[in-house]
Write a protein that holds these residues in place. Structure first.
Motif, PDB file in Angstrom:
ATOM      1  N   MET A   1       0.843  -1.194   0.000  1.00  0.00           N
ATOM      2  CA  MET A   1       0.000   0.000   0.000  1.00  0.00           C
ATOM      3  C   MET A   1       0.878   1.243   0.000  1.00  0.00           C
ATOM      4  SD  MET A   1      -2.937   1.470   0.132  1.00  0.00           S
ATOM      5  CE  MET A   1      -4.117   0.181   0.523  1.00  0.00           C
ATOM      6  N   PRO A   2       0.697   2.133  -0.973  1.00  0.00           N
ATOM      7  CA  PRO A   2       1.564   3.312  -1.004  1.00  0.00           C
ATOM      8  C   PRO A   2       1.281   4.210   0.194  1.00  0.00           C
ATOM      9  CG  PRO A   2      -0.196   3.518  -2.595  1.00  0.00           C
ATOM     10  CD  PRO A   2      -0.306   2.135  -2.023  1.00  0.00           C
ATOM     11  N   THR A   3       2.320   4.840   0.679  1.00  0.00           N
ATOM     12  CA  THR A   3       2.151   5.733   1.821  1.00  0.00           C
ATOM     13  C   THR A   3       2.477   7.166   1.477  1.00  0.00           C
ATOM     14  OG1 THR A   3       4.397   5.166   2.463  1.00  0.00           O
ATOM     15  CG2 THR A   3       2.616   3.989   3.582  1.00  0.00           C
ATOM     16  N   SER A   4       2.954   7.381   0.231  1.00  0.00           N
ATOM     17  CA  SER A   4       3.330   8.753  -0.121  1.00  0.00           C
ATOM     18  C   SER A   4       2.080   9.626  -0.208  1.00  0.00           C
ATOM     19  CB  SER A   4       4.064   8.745  -1.464  1.00  0.00           C
ATOM     20  OG  SER A   4       3.438   9.603  -2.373  1.00  0.00           O
ATOM     21  N   PRO A   5       2.116  10.798   0.432  1.00  0.00           N
ATOM     22  CA  PRO A   5       0.953  11.691   0.370  1.00  0.00           C
ATOM     23  C   PRO A   5       0.657  12.133  -1.051  1.00  0.00           C
ATOM     24  CG  PRO A   5       2.813  12.737   1.496  1.00  0.00           C
ATOM     25  CD  PRO A   5       3.195  11.322   1.264  1.00  0.00           C
ATOM     26  N   PHE A   6       1.693  12.149  -1.894  1.00  0.00           N
ATOM     27  CA  PHE A   6       1.487  12.503  -3.297  1.00  0.00           C
ATOM     28  C   PHE A   6       0.514  11.523  -3.958  1.00  0.00           C
ATOM     29  CE2 PHE A   6       2.862  11.360  -7.630  1.00  0.00           C
ATOM     30  CZ  PHE A   6       2.511  12.523  -8.297  1.00  0.00           C
ATOM     31  N   VAL A   7       0.804  10.201  -3.792  1.00  0.00           N
ATOM     32  CA  VAL A   7      -0.038   9.185  -4.426  1.00  0.00           C
ATOM     33  C   VAL A   7      -1.429   9.174  -3.801  1.00  0.00           C
ATOM     34  CG1 VAL A   7      -0.311   6.716  -4.843  1.00  0.00           C
ATOM     35  CG2 VAL A   7       1.958   7.758  -5.000  1.00  0.00           C
ATOM     36  N   LEU A   8      -1.480   9.180  -2.466  1.00  0.00           N
ATOM     37  CA  LEU A   8      -2.770   9.085  -1.796  1.00  0.00           C
ATOM     38  C   LEU A   8      -3.621  10.321  -2.067  1.00  0.00           C
ATOM     39  CD1 LEU A   8      -1.487   7.528   1.525  1.00  0.00           C
ATOM     40  CD2 LEU A   8      -2.906   6.406  -0.206  1.00  0.00           C
ATOM     41  N   GLY A   9      -2.958  11.488  -2.071  1.00  0.00           N
ATOM     42  CA  GLY A   9      -3.688  12.713  -2.366  1.00  0.00           C
ATOM     43  C   GLY A   9      -4.270  12.678  -3.774  1.00  0.00           C
ATOM     44  N   THR A  10      -3.471  12.198  -4.718  1.00  0.00           N
ATOM     45  CA  THR A  10      -3.957  12.101  -6.094  1.00  0.00           C
ATOM     46  C   THR A  10      -5.154  11.157  -6.160  1.00  0.00           C
ATOM     47  OG1 THR A  10      -1.684  12.419  -6.825  1.00  0.00           O
ATOM     48  CG2 THR A  10      -3.254  11.649  -8.466  1.00  0.00           C
ATOM     49  N   VAL A  11      -5.059  10.020  -5.457  1.00  0.00           N
ATOM     50  CA  VAL A  11      -6.175   9.064  -5.465  1.00  0.00           C
ATOM     51  C   VAL A  11      -7.456   9.728  -4.959  1.00  0.00           C
ATOM     52  CG1 VAL A  11      -7.065   6.973  -4.369  1.00  0.00           C
ATOM     53  CG2 VAL A  11      -4.727   7.012  -5.273  1.00  0.00           C
ATOM     54  N   ALA A  12      -7.339  10.450  -3.843  1.00  0.00           N
ATOM     55  CA  ALA A  12      -8.527  11.079  -3.260  1.00  0.00           C
ATOM     56  C   ALA A  12      -9.132  12.093  -4.223  1.00  0.00           C
ATOM     57  CB  ALA A  12      -8.169  11.755  -1.943  1.00  0.00           C
ATOM     58  N   ILE A  13      -8.266  12.895  -4.841  1.00  0.00           N
ATOM     59  CA  ILE A  13      -8.765  13.912  -5.770  1.00  0.00           C
ATOM     60  C   ILE A  13      -9.420  13.258  -6.983  1.00  0.00           C
ATOM     61  CG2 ILE A  13      -7.963  15.642  -7.421  1.00  0.00           C
ATOM     62  CD1 ILE A  13      -6.090  16.665  -5.270  1.00  0.00           C
ATOM     63  N   VAL A  14      -8.789  12.197  -7.479  1.00  0.00           N
ATOM     64  CA  VAL A  14      -9.352  11.509  -8.644  1.00  0.00           C
ATOM     65  C   VAL A  14     -10.723  10.923  -8.294  1.00  0.00           C
ATOM     66  CG1 VAL A  14      -9.078   9.497 -10.136  1.00  0.00           C
ATOM     67  CG2 VAL A  14      -7.152  11.033  -9.764  1.00  0.00           C
ATOM     68  N   LEU A  15     -10.848  10.340  -7.097  1.00  0.00           N
ATOM     69  CA  LEU A  15     -12.130   9.756  -6.692  1.00  0.00           C
ATOM     70  C   LEU A  15     -13.235  10.818  -6.710  1.00  0.00           C
ATOM     71  CD1 LEU A  15     -11.163   7.365  -3.746  1.00  0.00           C
ATOM     72  CD2 LEU A  15     -12.115   6.736  -5.975  1.00  0.00           C
ATOM     73  N   THR A  16     -12.947  11.970  -6.136  1.00  0.00           N
ATOM     74  CA  THR A  16     -13.965  13.025  -6.057  1.00  0.00           C
ATOM     75  C   THR A  16     -14.266  13.615  -7.422  1.00  0.00           C
ATOM     76  OG1 THR A  16     -13.315  13.581  -3.807  1.00  0.00           O
ATOM     77  CG2 THR A  16     -14.510  15.261  -5.043  1.00  0.00           C
ATOM     78  N   TYR A  17     -13.207  14.002  -8.131  1.00  0.00           N
ATOM     79  CA  TYR A  17     -13.435  14.689  -9.401  1.00  0.00           C
ATOM     80  C   TYR A  17     -14.035  13.781 -10.468  1.00  0.00           C
ATOM     81  CZ  TYR A  17     -12.053  19.387  -8.517  1.00  0.00           C
ATOM     82  OH  TYR A  17     -12.062  20.667  -8.062  1.00  0.00           O
ATOM     83  N   SER A  18     -13.698  12.491 -10.421  1.00  0.00           N
ATOM     84  CA  SER A  18     -14.279  11.580 -11.418  1.00  0.00           C
ATOM     85  C   SER A  18     -15.796  11.546 -11.287  1.00  0.00           C
ATOM     86  CB  SER A  18     -13.714  10.173 -11.243  1.00  0.00           C
ATOM     87  OG  SER A  18     -12.342  10.197 -11.491  1.00  0.00           O
ATOM     88  N   ALA A  19     -16.283  11.659 -10.049  1.00  0.00           N
ATOM     89  CA  ALA A  19     -17.728  11.649  -9.848  1.00  0.00           C
ATOM     90  C   ALA A  19     -18.364  12.862 -10.519  1.00  0.00           C
ATOM     91  CB  ALA A  19     -18.050  11.627  -8.357  1.00  0.00           C
ATOM     92  N   TYR A  20     -17.719  14.032 -10.358  1.00  0.00           N
ATOM     93  CA  TYR A  20     -18.247  15.231 -11.010  1.00  0.00           C
ATOM     94  C   TYR A  20     -18.192  15.105 -12.522  1.00  0.00           C
ATOM     95  CZ  TYR A  20     -18.369  18.007  -6.746  1.00  0.00           C
ATOM     96  OH  TYR A  20     -18.680  18.509  -5.515  1.00  0.00           O
ATOM     97  N   VAL A  21     -17.007  14.709 -13.006  1.00  0.00           N
ATOM     98  CA  VAL A  21     -16.791  14.670 -14.453  1.00  0.00           C
ATOM     99  C   VAL A  21     -17.687  13.611 -15.104  1.00  0.00           C
ATOM    100  CG1 VAL A  21     -15.065  14.091 -16.200  1.00  0.00           C
ATOM    101  CG2 VAL A  21     -14.510  15.694 -14.389  1.00  0.00           C
ATOM    102  N   ALA A  22     -17.953  12.513 -14.363  1.00  0.00           N
ATOM    103  CA  ALA A  22     -18.859  11.495 -14.897  1.00  0.00           C
ATOM    104  C   ALA A  22     -20.227  12.106 -15.184  1.00  0.00           C
ATOM    105  CB  ALA A  22     -19.000  10.344 -13.901  1.00  0.00           C
ATOM    106  N   GLU A  23     -20.669  12.976 -14.292  1.00  0.00           N
ATOM    107  CA  GLU A  23     -21.974  13.608 -14.490  1.00  0.00           C
ATOM    108  C   GLU A  23     -21.953  14.568 -15.676  1.00  0.00           C
ATOM    109  OE1 GLU A  23     -23.666  11.313 -13.011  1.00  0.00           O
ATOM    110  OE2 GLU A  23     -25.163  12.872 -12.619  1.00  0.00           O
ATOM    111  N   VAL A  24     -20.815  15.245 -15.852  1.00  0.00           N
ATOM    112  CA  VAL A  24     -20.690  16.135 -17.015  1.00  0.00           C
ATOM    113  C   VAL A  24     -20.780  15.312 -18.299  1.00  0.00           C
ATOM    114  CG1 VAL A  24     -19.128  17.674 -18.270  1.00  0.00           C
ATOM    115  CG2 VAL A  24     -19.353  17.887 -15.801  1.00  0.00           C
TER     116      VAL A  24
END
Lengths: 302, 249
Positions: free
Chosen positions: A162-185
C-alpha cells in the motif's frame, strides 16, 4: 458593463462577385456606420471610466483603513515574497504533477463511470447501480474528508504494497472526487445527443459500443468541453488541498515559511501563483465556449 | 394605394465575399399579400431576416409604417413587437405547451391580462383546427400542426405584417394543404403578408403581387397571372420551367 460585440471589419472584396462589384455605400449607410462606430467608442470609454473609478475607490478605501500599514507589512511584503518564491515554486511543481496525472485519470475514470450509467438493459442493472452509488457518494463527501479518509485510512490498513506517499494518496482522493463530477458532465453530454442520432446509427447496424464511440461521444464531447474545462480550473486549485496530508506542495511550503517568518506574505504568493496557473485555462475555456457557440449558430444579430 | 406597411428600399446584404442582396426594392401595402419567389439561395430568407431585424442590412432601408427601422437608433425590440414571423422549421419552444407558446408574447411582451389572452388563443387554435391540442407539447404534434401553432403564435401579437419564411418547405406534401388553408384564411381576414414560398399554385391563388428574386434583386414583379403566367424576363421563364419540371406548379 458588458462590452458590446465589436463588428468584424468587412472583408475586402478581392474577387468581383457575379453580377459585378457593389456600388459604393450610400451616404445613409455611411452615416449609420459612423453612428455605430461612435456608439462603440462611447461604450468602451464608459466601461473604461467606470472600471478605473471602481479601482480608484477600492484603492482609496483599502489604503485609508486604520490597519492598512500593518496589513501591508504582514501580507504584502516584497522582500518576504521574493525570498519565499523559490520554495513555493518548487512546491507548486508537486501540485502540477498531481494536476496532470490526476486530470488524465479523472478523464478516464469519469468517462468509464458515465458510460456505465448510460448502459441499457436489465443485465447491467448492478453495474448501473454501482456507478450511481459511486457518483452519489463521492459527489456528496467534501473533498477534504475524502483526503483524510484515503490519506490516513489506506496506510492504516497496513496492507502489503500500500503506497504511503501523500502525493499518491492525495492524487487518489482527488481523482475519486473529481471523477464523480466529471462522470456527471459526460453523462449530461451523452444525454444531450438527440435520440434520433442513436436511431440512425443503430439502423445502420452499428452496435451499442460503436454507436457510442463513433456517433454519440464525439458530439457529446463538443457539448461538454466548456464544462470540462471549468472543472479543470477547479481541479487546479483543489490540488493545493493535498497539503493537508503533509505533502510539501505550494500551500504547505507557504505554511512552513509563514511559521518561520511570522509573515503571511507567502500565502499571498502561493495564491497568486495558483491564479497564474488558472488564468490560461480560464481563457481557453472562454475561447472554446465561444467557438462552440459560433459553430452552432448561423450568424444573425441575436 | 395608401402608404405601404412594409417598404424595402435598395437593401444590400453581404456575408463575407458573398453578395446575397444587391439592392432590393419591394413594398407591401395594407391588406396586401406579396409572394417572394426565386431559386434556393436567391436571398428570399435573407430578405425576410433583414425585414424582421434579425440581420443588419449593409445598405438601403426597411420602412415599417413609414419608420426607418434599419436606423441603428431605433429600438429593435419595439419594432419586432409589431411583426409576426413564421419560420421554415417552426421554431416552437419545445419546453412549453401549445397554449403557452401562443400566449407567451401577448402576456410577457405586451403585458396583456393572461385570462383574456388565453381565451383569445384558444379561439384562434380552434379556428386552426387545434382546439384539442392546447395542452400538448410541440414535439407530440405533426409538422403541419406545429406550423399552424407557429402561425397562431405569430398572430397572437396582432402584428402589422406577417412574414412567412417558406413555411411549408419542411412539410410532407399531404400536410402542406392544412397550413396553406390557414394562411388563406388569415389573408382573407385582411392581414398584410410577405411570404417566401415555393408553392407557385398557392402564390397564384392568394398573392396580390408576386416578386421574383434573382441575382440579389427583384427581377420582376406584378400580379400573379402575369409573373407566373406570362413572365417578361427570360430568367423568370427558366425558373418557372424548372419548377414545373419538378412538379410543383
Amino acid at each position: 458593463m458588458a462590452l458590446r460585440r465589436r463588428r468584424r471589419p468587412r472583408p475586402q472584396l478581392t474577387t468581383v462577385p457575379p453580377g459585378g462589384a457593389l456600388p459604393a455605400p450610400s451616404p445613409l449607410e455611411l452615416s449609420r456606420r459612423a453612428w455605430r462606430r461612435r456608439r462603440a467608442r462611447r461604450s468602451t470609454l464608459v466601461a473604461l471610466a467606470s472600471t478605473l473609478l471602481f479601482a480608484a475607490v477600492a484603492y482609496l478605501v483599502v489604503t485609508s483603513a486604520p490597519g492598512w500599514p500593518r496589513v501591508q507589512a504582514t501580507f504584502f511584503s516584497p522582500s518576504v515574497a521574493w525570498e519565499s518564491l523559490p520554495e513555493i515554486l518548487s512546491g507548486l511543481w508537486l501540485n502540477l504533477q498531481v494536476l496532470v496525472v490526476g486530470g488524465l485519470l479523472v478523464l478516464v475514470l469519469g468517462l468509464l463511470v458515465a458510460l456505465t450509467r448510460a448502459l441499457r438493459g436489465p443485465a447491467f442493472a448492478p453495474l448501473r447501480i454501482l456507478a450511481t452509488g459511486y457518483v452519489d457518494l463521492f459527489r456528496g463527501i467534501p473533498l477534504i474528508i475524502t483526503l483524510y479518509l484515503v490519506g490516513f485510512g489506506f496506510p492504516a490498513l497496513g496492507l502489503q504494497g500500500m503506497p504511503t506517499s501523500p502525493f499518491v494518496l492525495g492524487t487518489v482522493a482527488i481523482v475519486l472526487t473529481y471523477s464523480a463530477y466529471v462522470a456527471e458532465v459526460f453523462r449530461a453530454g451523452i444525454e444531450s445527443v438527440h435520440p434520433s442520432q442513436r436511431a440512425a446509427a443503430r439502423s445502420l447496424g452499428l452496435t451499442h459500443r460503436q454507436t457510442m464511440r463513433i456517433v454519440v461521444l464525439p458530439q457529446a464531447m463538443r457539448t461538454v468541453t466548456p464544462a470540462l474545462l471549468n472543472d479543470f480550473v477547479a481541479l487546479q486549485k483543489d490540488v493545493g488541498l493535498i497539503s493537508v496530508l503533509g505533502a510539501v506542495d505550494a500551500v504547505r511550503s507557504a505554511q512552513i515559511l509563514v511559521g518561520q517568518s511570522f509573515n503571511f506574505t507567502p500565502y499571498v504568493v502561493a495564491g497568486l501563483l495558483f491564479v497564474l496557473l488558472a488564468v490560461p485555462s480560464a481563457r481557453l475555456a472562454d475561447a472554446v465556449t465561444a467557438r462552440a457557440r459560433r459553430r452552432q449558430q448561423s450568424g444573425g444579430l441575436l | 394605394m395608401s402608404a405601404p406597411v412594409l417598404d424595402v428600399r435598395g437593401v444590400v446584404k453581404t456575408f463575407g465575399d458573398t453578395v446575397v442582396l444587391r439592392g432590393v426594392d419591394l413594398s407591401v401595402g395594407e391588406h396586401q399579400v406579396v409572394a417572394l419567389i426565386g431559386g434556393s439561395g436567391s436571398g428570399k430568407s435573407t430578405l425576410l431576416r433583414c425585414a424582421s431585424l434579425l440581420e443588419t442590412v449593409d445598405d438601403g432601408q426597411v420602412l415599417l409604417d413609414g419608420e426607418d427601422v434599419t436606423d441603428p437608433r431605433v429600438d429593435a425590440d419595439a419594432v419586432r413587437r409589431r411583426l409576426g414571423v413564421v419560420f421554415q422549421a417552426y421554431n416552437l419552444f419545445p419546453h412549453m405547451t401549445v397554449l403557452d407558446n401562443v400566449t407567451l408574447a401577448p402576456t410577457v411582451v405586451h403585458g396583456r391580462p393572461k385570462a383574456e389572452v388565453q381565451e383569445e388563443a384558444r379561439a384562434m387554435l380552434a379556428r386552426m383546427g387545434l382546439a384539442d391540442k392546447a395542452g400538448e407539447y410541440p414535439d407530440r404534434l405533426s409538422g403541419g400542426q406545429q406550423q399552424r401553432v407557429a402561425i397562431a403564435r405569430a398572430l397572437g401579437v396582432r402584428p402589422r405584417v406577417l412574414l412567412l419564411d417558406e413555411i411549408t418547405s419542411a412539410l410532407d406534401p399531404e400536410l402542406v394543404g392544412e397550413v396553406l388553408a390557414v394562411v388563406r384564411e388569415v389573408a382573407a381576414q385582411g392581414m398584410t403578408i410577405l411570404m417566401a414560398t415555393h408553392e407557385m399554385g398557392f402564390a397564384r391563388q392568394v398573392a396580390d403581387t408576386v416578386a421574383f428574386l434573382d441575382g440579389g434583386v427583384v427581377l420582376e414583379s406584378g400580379p400573379p397571372e402575369q409573373v407566373l403566367g406570362d413572365p417578361v424576363e427570360e430568367r423568370t421563364r427558366r425558373f418557372l420551367a424548372r419548377v414545373i419540371d419538378a412538379g410543383r406548379l
